[in-house]
Design an enzyme around this catalytic site. Structure first.
Site, PDB file in Angstrom:
ATOM      1  N   CYS A 267       0.835  -1.197   0.000  1.00 16.22           N
ATOM      2  CA  CYS A 267       0.000   0.000   0.000  1.00 16.22           C
ATOM      3  C   CYS A 267       0.873   1.251   0.000  1.00 16.22           C
ATOM      4  O   CYS A 267       1.991   1.249   0.490  1.00 16.22           O
ATOM      5  CB  CYS A 267      -0.938   0.106   1.207  1.00 16.22           C
ATOM      6  SG  CYS A 267      -1.964  -1.341   1.423  1.00 16.22           S
TER       7      CYS A 267
ATOM      8  N   ARG B 163       2.976   0.325  -5.387  1.00 12.13           N
ATOM      9  CA  ARG B 163       2.893  -0.367  -4.100  1.00 12.13           C
ATOM     10  C   ARG B 163       1.579  -1.124  -3.909  1.00 12.13           C
ATOM     11  O   ARG B 163       1.389  -1.802  -2.910  1.00 12.13           O
ATOM     12  CB  ARG B 163       3.048   0.637  -2.953  1.00 12.13           C
ATOM     13  CG  ARG B 163       4.336   1.410  -3.006  1.00 12.13           C
ATOM     14  CD  ARG B 163       4.378   2.446  -1.924  1.00 12.13           C
ATOM     15  NE  ARG B 163       4.469   1.831  -0.625  1.00 12.13           N
ATOM     16  CZ  ARG B 163       5.598   1.535  -0.004  1.00 12.13           C
ATOM     17  NH1 ARG B 163       6.748   1.823  -0.582  1.00 12.13           N
ATOM     18  NH2 ARG B 163       5.604   0.980   1.172  1.00 12.13           N
TER      19      ARG B 163
ATOM     20  N   TRP C 273      -3.175  -2.544  -1.535  1.00 11.54           N
ATOM     21  CA  TRP C 273      -2.928  -3.928  -1.921  1.00 11.54           C
ATOM     22  C   TRP C 273      -3.502  -4.759  -0.772  1.00 11.54           C
ATOM     23  O   TRP C 273      -2.971  -4.754   0.335  1.00 11.54           O
ATOM     24  CB  TRP C 273      -1.434  -4.185  -2.093  1.00 11.54           C
ATOM     25  CG  TRP C 273      -1.089  -5.540  -2.629  1.00 11.54           C
ATOM     26  CD1 TRP C 273      -1.032  -5.903  -3.943  1.00 11.54           C
ATOM     27  CD2 TRP C 273      -0.714  -6.699  -1.869  1.00 11.54           C
ATOM     28  NE1 TRP C 273      -0.661  -7.218  -4.045  1.00 11.54           N
ATOM     29  CE2 TRP C 273      -0.465  -7.736  -2.804  1.00 11.54           C
ATOM     30  CE3 TRP C 273      -0.583  -6.970  -0.512  1.00 11.54           C
ATOM     31  CZ2 TRP C 273      -0.077  -9.015  -2.411  1.00 11.54           C
ATOM     32  CZ3 TRP C 273      -0.200  -8.248  -0.119  1.00 11.54           C
ATOM     33  CH2 TRP C 273       0.046  -9.254  -1.063  1.00 11.54           C
TER      34      TRP C 273
ATOM     35  N   ASN D 107      -0.440   1.682   6.036  1.00 14.86           N
ATOM     36  CA  ASN D 107       0.304   0.656   5.308  1.00 14.86           C
ATOM     37  C   ASN D 107       0.891  -0.283   6.341  1.00 14.86           C
ATOM     38  O   ASN D 107       1.603   0.164   7.236  1.00 14.86           O
ATOM     39  CB  ASN D 107       1.419   1.323   4.483  1.00 14.86           C
ATOM     40  CG  ASN D 107       2.411   0.306   3.954  1.00 14.86           C
ATOM     41  OD1 ASN D 107       2.064  -0.818   3.657  1.00 14.86           O
ATOM     42  ND2 ASN D 107       3.666   0.711   3.827  1.00 14.86           N
ATOM     43  N   GLY D 108       0.578  -1.587   6.237  1.00 10.62           N
ATOM     44  CA  GLY D 108       1.099  -2.549   7.202  1.00 10.62           C
ATOM     45  C   GLY D 108       0.011  -3.523   7.601  1.00 10.62           C
ATOM     46  O   GLY D 108      -1.003  -3.649   6.910  1.00 10.62           O
TER      47      GLY D 108
ATOM     48  N   GLU E   9      15.326 -16.438 -13.459  1.00 14.53           N
ATOM     49  CA  GLU E   9      14.885 -15.043 -13.572  1.00 14.53           C
ATOM     50  C   GLU E   9      14.095 -14.818 -14.866  1.00 14.53           C
ATOM     51  O   GLU E   9      13.080 -14.112 -14.864  1.00 14.53           O
ATOM     52  CB  GLU E   9      16.107 -14.110 -13.496  1.00 14.53           C
ATOM     53  CG  GLU E   9      15.821 -12.635 -13.716  1.00 14.53           C
ATOM     54  CD  GLU E   9      14.814 -12.015 -12.743  1.00 14.53           C
ATOM     55  OE1 GLU E   9      14.488 -12.643 -11.722  1.00 14.53           O
ATOM     56  OE2 GLU E   9      14.338 -10.897 -13.034  1.00 14.53           O
TER      57      GLU E   9
ATOM     58  N   LYS F  34      10.306 -13.445 -14.961  1.00 11.49           N
ATOM     59  CA  LYS F  34       9.881 -12.250 -15.716  1.00 11.49           C
ATOM     60  C   LYS F  34       8.675 -12.580 -16.579  1.00 11.49           C
ATOM     61  O   LYS F  34       7.708 -11.848 -16.613  1.00 11.49           O
ATOM     62  CB  LYS F  34      10.996 -11.727 -16.628  1.00 11.49           C
ATOM     63  CG  LYS F  34      12.063 -10.875 -16.051  1.00 11.49           C
ATOM     64  CD  LYS F  34      11.683  -9.516 -15.572  1.00 11.49           C
ATOM     65  CE  LYS F  34      11.181  -9.514 -14.178  1.00 11.49           C
ATOM     66  NZ  LYS F  34      12.035  -9.594 -13.066  1.00 11.49           N
TER      67      LYS F  34
ATOM     68  N   GLU G 269       5.479 -13.272 -14.440  1.00 12.00           N
ATOM     69  CA  GLU G 269       5.005 -12.064 -13.743  1.00 12.00           C
ATOM     70  C   GLU G 269       4.163 -11.165 -14.643  1.00 12.00           C
ATOM     71  O   GLU G 269       3.137 -10.659 -14.224  1.00 12.00           O
ATOM     72  CB  GLU G 269       6.204 -11.195 -13.325  1.00 12.00           C
ATOM     73  CG  GLU G 269       6.861 -11.543 -12.049  1.00 12.00           C
ATOM     74  CD  GLU G 269       7.987 -10.557 -11.728  1.00 12.00           C
ATOM     75  OE1 GLU G 269       7.994 -10.062 -10.612  1.00 12.00           O
ATOM     76  OE2 GLU G 269       8.855 -10.292 -12.590  1.00 12.00           O
TER      77      GLU G 269
ATOM     78  N   HIS H  44      15.023 -35.302 -15.040  1.00 16.26           N
ATOM     79  CA  HIS H  44      14.430 -35.863 -13.818  1.00 16.26           C
ATOM     80  C   HIS H  44      13.000 -35.397 -13.600  1.00 16.26           C
ATOM     81  O   HIS H  44      12.502 -35.446 -12.479  1.00 16.26           O
ATOM     82  CB  HIS H  44      15.296 -35.514 -12.612  1.00 16.26           C
ATOM     83  CG  HIS H  44      16.675 -36.063 -12.715  1.00 16.26           C
ATOM     84  ND1 HIS H  44      16.951 -37.406 -12.640  1.00 16.26           N
ATOM     85  CD2 HIS H  44      17.859 -35.443 -12.945  1.00 16.26           C
ATOM     86  CE1 HIS H  44      18.249 -37.593 -12.785  1.00 16.26           C
ATOM     87  NE2 HIS H  44      18.828 -36.417 -12.982  1.00 16.26           N
TER      88      HIS H  44
ATOM     89  N   LYS I 177       5.109  -4.003  -6.036  1.00  9.62           N
ATOM     90  CA  LYS I 177       6.557  -3.872  -6.148  1.00  9.62           C
ATOM     91  C   LYS I 177       7.237  -4.101  -4.812  1.00  9.62           C
ATOM     92  O   LYS I 177       8.290  -4.700  -4.733  1.00  9.62           O
ATOM     93  CB  LYS I 177       6.911  -2.483  -6.675  1.00  9.62           C
ATOM     94  CG  LYS I 177       8.397  -2.301  -6.857  1.00  9.62           C
ATOM     95  CD  LYS I 177       8.735  -1.551  -8.092  1.00  9.62           C
ATOM     96  CE  LYS I 177      10.184  -1.682  -8.461  1.00  9.62           C
ATOM     97  NZ  LYS I 177      10.465  -2.942  -9.155  1.00  9.62           N
TER      98      LYS I 177
HETATM   99  C1  G6P Z   1       8.232  -8.192  -5.214  1.00 14.10           C
HETATM  100  C2  G6P Z   1       8.527  -7.534  -6.542  1.00 14.10           C
HETATM  101  C3  G6P Z   1       9.750  -8.189  -7.192  1.00 14.10           C
HETATM  102  C4  G6P Z   1      10.936  -8.150  -6.247  1.00 14.10           C
HETATM  103  C5  G6P Z   1      10.594  -8.775  -4.892  1.00 14.10           C
HETATM  104  C6  G6P Z   1      11.692  -8.527  -3.862  1.00 14.10           C
HETATM  105  O1  G6P Z   1       7.811  -9.496  -5.415  1.00 14.10           O
HETATM  106  O2  G6P Z   1       7.400  -7.642  -7.394  1.00 14.10           O
HETATM  107  O3  G6P Z   1      10.073  -7.504  -8.384  1.00 14.10           O
HETATM  108  O4  G6P Z   1      12.002  -8.847  -6.814  1.00 14.10           O
HETATM  109  O5  G6P Z   1       9.401  -8.179  -4.374  1.00 14.10           O
HETATM  110  O6  G6P Z   1      11.760  -7.152  -3.590  1.00 14.10           O
HETATM  111  P1  G6P Z   1      13.041  -6.407  -3.085  1.00 14.10           P
HETATM  112  O7  G6P Z   1      12.617  -4.967  -2.993  1.00 14.10           O
HETATM  113  O8  G6P Z   1      13.376  -6.975  -1.739  1.00 14.10           O
HETATM  114  O9  G6P Z   1      14.131  -6.613  -4.065  1.00 14.10           O
END
Ligand code: G6P
Length: 608
Positions: A2, A27, A74, A100-101, A481, A485, A488, A504, A603
């Site tokens: 949030c 956020r 969120w 937020n929290g 990764e 990507k 996501e 396997h 994020k």
């Molecule tokens: C969320 C974001 C990712 C990020 C992860 C860790 O899932 O969507 O893009 O890699 O958090 O976040 P940080 O700020 O700790 O790298």
């Protein structure tokens, strides 16, 4: 998660708050709301959905200065809905709050408040706080908040206002970020400096268990015990132009194209004329790097993949065992930590709750903690014993791109530095490697200029519903990764696997509609990767090779080939990453997805 904003000043309050929310939308974006103090009442506007749903109604508020609070959500407790959107009001509708929290004991508090006659309008954990403040209010909002928070457990950044105290905001924080922005005749409170950056770059970060009373001319900081505190403001190290789209269609694409710069900026100025690598941040007393016998990386998401890569780099350059943990799993295996174990937290935001908890736990065990963080002054940066900043600039796209590459740069740097400090790497090796690292910025640029093949592959396979990414050795984290990507932002099922492990299990899934992306640059495991490619081919799954430019042999046995520039083998991830980010980007766009705000994600994840 949030995003919260509070404003007090002479600008049109609702509009100013909305602009702040726009910057914080990364956020969370499942619902949003604004409350503005008008005369004897608080006017509230809330909508389900992202900020576009709120914007058409902004005209409801008068275009004048004032005091207000705003929120982009969120959901954690209570579905995304208009009722559960913040701000929340007390029974008398005189106090508004944004949060937020997570309030952990909200059920218990809610039952107590209900029994004392309070009425609730939402299912959120937040609403209890505003009712508690109402009960404690005796003409001083700061004092009422301070008293109310005594019975609250959990994490919070909160901003309140009351009709009884026009022109006053009160903020409080524990374990969620809250920043004060200091303007000329106006002030802000927000989850991140981005929210007020277009108005001011002077900021003050609140620490845990602190409260602040803010008017348009003044601010006063106190602890939860009521003790007054002094703190000097700092200058935010970037301006508002760095958070605009700058002609790109999406933030994600802009950030992908900012990678050569992010790479350079993270490495810049670390090698002295005499050839000694300097990381001033790590030269302070709390690190005796010669004493370190073990390194543990902790991180989540994309940062976890950068950490996995760190293991290959560190173990290659040093005599130390390196472990990598997903932050949320760190405690469960109860790793034995001591002052000889360095815990390295990797995080773009410096706020991720799971990684933050891992850092705190490590500190309690007496282990030195170092954070590799992008957001200057973030909680992790402040609480770790040392911090190595990545200089990627603000990243708005929810899927991490430039910060991933910047983390890799920082990790190479850290590997070289530890090797130097422990006397394991020759100065000549360090100088040579550092110069090679700097030169990679041009190789990244080449990848970004030559996108034809990537686009073609995206077009050909964008309707497939499953993908398998394979890599070996240092490219294995990259396979993970690349898969992350893709899933996501395009919602395609994708898995990243060590190529040797395919036989396997995943091999059973392969069929002609299931593409396999093989990360197969020219390196020491090329031959083994070739065998895996043959195994895939024998199952008639389409193969996209990501290979070193000039490798014509691979072209013969794969359906498509994306070439990347030739670099030293342990630097291959640096050129493969941007190609795979672009692949995910094009696929998602071709499927009509919102790449900057993928569904269900946020994020910065400030809940465990
Ligand atoms: C969320 C974001 C990712 C990020 C992860 C860790 O899932 O969507 O893009 O890699 O958090 O976040 P940080 O700020 O700790 O790298």
């Amino acid at each position: 998660m949030c995003g919260i904003v509070g404003y007090v000043g002479d600008r049109p309050a609702a509009e100013t708050l909305f602009r702040g929310l726009r910057r914080l939308e990364y956020r969370g974006y499942d619902s949003a709301g604004i409350a503005v103090h008008e005369g004897e009442r608080i006017s509230v506007l809330k909508r389900k959905g992202n900020l576009d749903q709120l914007e058409p109604y902004l005209g409801w508020f008068p275009r004048r200065g004032g005091t207000g609070v705003a929120h982009t959500r969120w959901a954690t407790h209570g579905l995304p809905s208009k009722e559960n959107a913040h701000p929340h009001l007390d029974c008398g509708e005189e106090i508004a709050v944004v949060h937020n929290g997570i309030i952990e004991n909200f059920q218990e508090l809610r039952e107590e408040l209900l029994s004392r006659g309070h009425r609730f309008r939402s299912q959120t954990d937040t609403e209890v706080v505003v009712h508690l403040v109402e009960e404690n209010y005796r003409g001083d909002l700061l004092e009422a908040v301070r008293l109310a928070l005594r019975s609250v457990h959990g994490a919070y950044a909160l901003v309140f206002m009351s009709v009884r105290e026009p022109g006053v905001l009160v903020g409080a924080r524990r374990d969620s970020p809250l920043l004060l922005g200091l303007g000329e005749g106006e002030n802000f409170l927000a989850s991140a400096t981005l929210a007020f950056l277009e108005f001011t770059r002077r900021a003050v970060a609140l620490e845990n268990d602190e409260l602040v009373r803010v008017t348009k001319e003044d601010w006063e900081l106190v602890t939860t015990e009521g003790k007054r505190l002094e703190r000097s403001p700092y200058q935010v190290p970037f301006d508002v132009t760095s958070v605009e789209k700058g002609g790109f269609a999406d933030y994600m694409l802009k950030e992908i194209y900012e990678q050569p710069q992010a790479w350079q900026d993270t490495l810049r100025g670390r090698l002295s004329r005499s050839g000694v690598l300097r990381i001033e941040e790590l030269e302070e007393d709390h690190f005796d790097l010669k004493r370190i016998r073990r390194i543990i990386f902790v991180s989540c998401g994309t940062s976890y993949h950068a950490s996995l890569l760190g293991r290959y780099v560190m173990e290659n350059w040093m005599d130390i065992p390196v472990e990598v943990d997903i932050s949320s799993e760190f405690f469960y295996r109860e790793p034995r930590l001591d002052p000889e174990c360095l815990v390295v937290a990797v995080s773009q935001s410096g706020e991720t709750a799971d990684t933050m908890s891992a850092v705190r736990w490590a500190k309690n065990c007496g282990a030195p903690t170092l954070s590799v963080v992008n957001v200057v002054g973030s909680m992790m940066a402040r609480e770790s014993d040392g911090v190595l900043y990545t200089h990627a600039g603000p990243e708005i796209g929810v899927a991490a791109t430039k910060t991933f590459l910047a983390q890799i740069a920082a990790i190479y740097l850290l590997g070289l530095y530890l090797g130097q400090e422990r006397g394991l790497l020759e100065p000549e090796f360090i100088r040579h490697t550092y110069e090679r690292l700097e030169a990679l910025s041009s190789r990244i640029e080449e990848v970004l200029q030559d996108t034809e093949m990537v686009e073609r592959c995206a077009e050909k396979y964008c309707r497939c519903e499953d993908f398998l990414f394979l890599g070996r050795n240092i490219n294995y984290p990259l396979a993970m990764e690349a898969a992350l990507k893709l899933k996501e932002i395009s919602y395609i099922h994708a898995e990243g696997y060590p190529a040797g492990e395919m036989k396997h299990g995943p091999i059973a899934l392969l069929h002609p509609g299931f593409p396999v992306v093989a990360l197969i640059p020219r390196d020491g495991v090329y031959g083994k990767m070739r065998s895996n490619v043959e195994e895939v081919k024998a199952r008639q799954a389409p193969i996209i090779a990501v290979a070193t430019r000039g490798d014509s042999e691979i072209r013969e046995c794969c359906d498509e080939t994306i070439y990347v520039p030739e670099v030293e083998p342990h630097f291959n991830p640096v050129v493969i990453a941007p190609a795979m980010q672009l692949f995910a980007y094009y696929v998602a766009k071709m499927r009509g997805c919102n790449v900057d705000q993928p569904r269900n994600l946020a994020k910065t994840v400030t809940v465990e």
